[in-house]
Design a protein around this motif. Structure first.
Motif, mmCIF file in Angstrom:
data_model
loop_
_atom_site.group_PDB
_atom_site.id
_atom_site.type_symbol
_atom_site.label_atom_id
_atom_site.label_comp_id
_atom_site.label_asym_id
_atom_site.label_seq_id
_atom_site.Cartn_x
_atom_site.Cartn_y
_atom_site.Cartn_z
ATOM 1 N N CYS A 30 0.842 -1.191 0.000
ATOM 2 C CA CYS A 30 0.000 0.000 0.000
ATOM 3 C C CYS A 30 0.886 1.255 0.000
ATOM 4 O O CYS A 30 1.801 1.358 0.820
ATOM 5 C CB CYS A 30 -0.883 -0.033 1.245
ATOM 6 N N HIS A 32 0.183 4.067 1.066
ATOM 7 C CA HIS A 32 -0.104 4.901 2.243
ATOM 8 C C HIS A 32 0.535 4.332 3.515
ATOM 9 O O HIS A 32 1.166 5.060 4.261
ATOM 10 C CB HIS A 32 -1.618 5.039 2.436
ATOM 11 N N CYS A 33 0.341 3.005 3.760
ATOM 12 C CA CYS A 33 0.825 2.442 5.034
ATOM 13 C C CYS A 33 1.807 1.286 4.825
ATOM 14 O O CYS A 33 2.301 0.715 5.787
ATOM 15 C CB CYS A 33 -0.360 1.983 5.879
ATOM 16 N N CYS A 68 -6.656 -1.277 0.505
ATOM 17 C CA CYS A 68 -5.738 -1.754 1.538
ATOM 18 C C CYS A 68 -6.560 -2.258 2.720
ATOM 19 O O CYS A 68 -7.394 -1.523 3.268
ATOM 20 C CB CYS A 68 -4.814 -0.624 1.966
ATOM 21 N N CYS A 71 -5.366 0.028 6.108
ATOM 22 C CA CYS A 71 -5.731 1.438 6.320
ATOM 23 C C CYS A 71 -6.966 1.861 5.538
ATOM 24 O O CYS A 71 -7.423 2.997 5.680
ATOM 25 C CB CYS A 71 -4.547 2.346 5.976
HETATM 26 ZN ZN LIG Z 1 -2.681 0.951 3.599
#
Ligand SMILES: [Zn+2]
Length: 178
Positions: A30, A32-33, A68, A71
């Motif tokens: 992911c 983002h995370c 994801c 998150c």
């Molecule tokens: Zn994520």
């Protein structure tokens, strides 16, 4: 940010990969995370400029989305032939930017490419603002680019050797492009 799948170089390959159900588009993690738990999350459709080879049959283009599990952010990935956040593909942008880099005026670039002067100016300003930062990252990855005397020379070399699309795909691994 791994938005670009460098190995999928054409709309035909993109469509074939989606149709075959392979995971060619799936990001490793992911953006983002960094979790590796990503689920397929359908598609969105993106309109693209007319590309002669595509004969309009791929317009709009289906873009795979992923969700994801950690998150709950979604992400998507584009083939190399579609530029994130820009209507025109990399090849068109490269054509215009190479003219700019070799001293052509905005008006001349616009006349040669059929791209509006405002867009040409925006791309020129983008390269002026972001070009040095991107060049720093490209030099750290491709040592031979360090021999170029200045940033415009580096970009001319990049566009004539690897191509703007491939350079952006490299940069996309660490940064937001364009
Ligand atoms: Zn994520």
């Amino acid at each position: 940010m791994y938005r670009i799948v460098a190995s999928i170089t054409s709309l035909e390959l993109h469509a074939a990969a989606l149709a075959s159900g392979t995971d060619a588009h799936r990001p490793r993690n992911c953006p983002h995370c960094h979790s590796i738990k990503l689920w397929g999350h359908g598609f969105y459709h993106r309109k693209i400029e007319r590309i002669p080879i595509a004969k309009g049959s791929f317009n709009p283009v289906a873009i795979a989305r992923y969700l994801c599990a950690a998150c709950l952010h979604t992400c998507s990935r584009l083939p190399l032939c579609i530029a994130p956040r820009r209507w025109h593909n990399w090849a068109v942008q490269q054509f215009v930017l190479l003219l700019i880099l070799t001293g052509s005026s905005v008006r001349h670039c616009s006349n040669c490419s059929g791209i509006g002067a405002r867009t040409v100016r925006r791309w020129r300003d983008w390269l002026r603002q972001r070009g040095e930062f991107f060049a720093f990252h490209l030099r750290s990855r491709f040592a031979n680019l360090g021999r170029e005397p200045d940033v415009p020379a580096l970009w001319r070399r990049v566009m004539r050797s690897m191509g703007l699309d491939v350079a952006m795909a490299w940069l996309d691994q660490d940064l937001f492009v364009p």
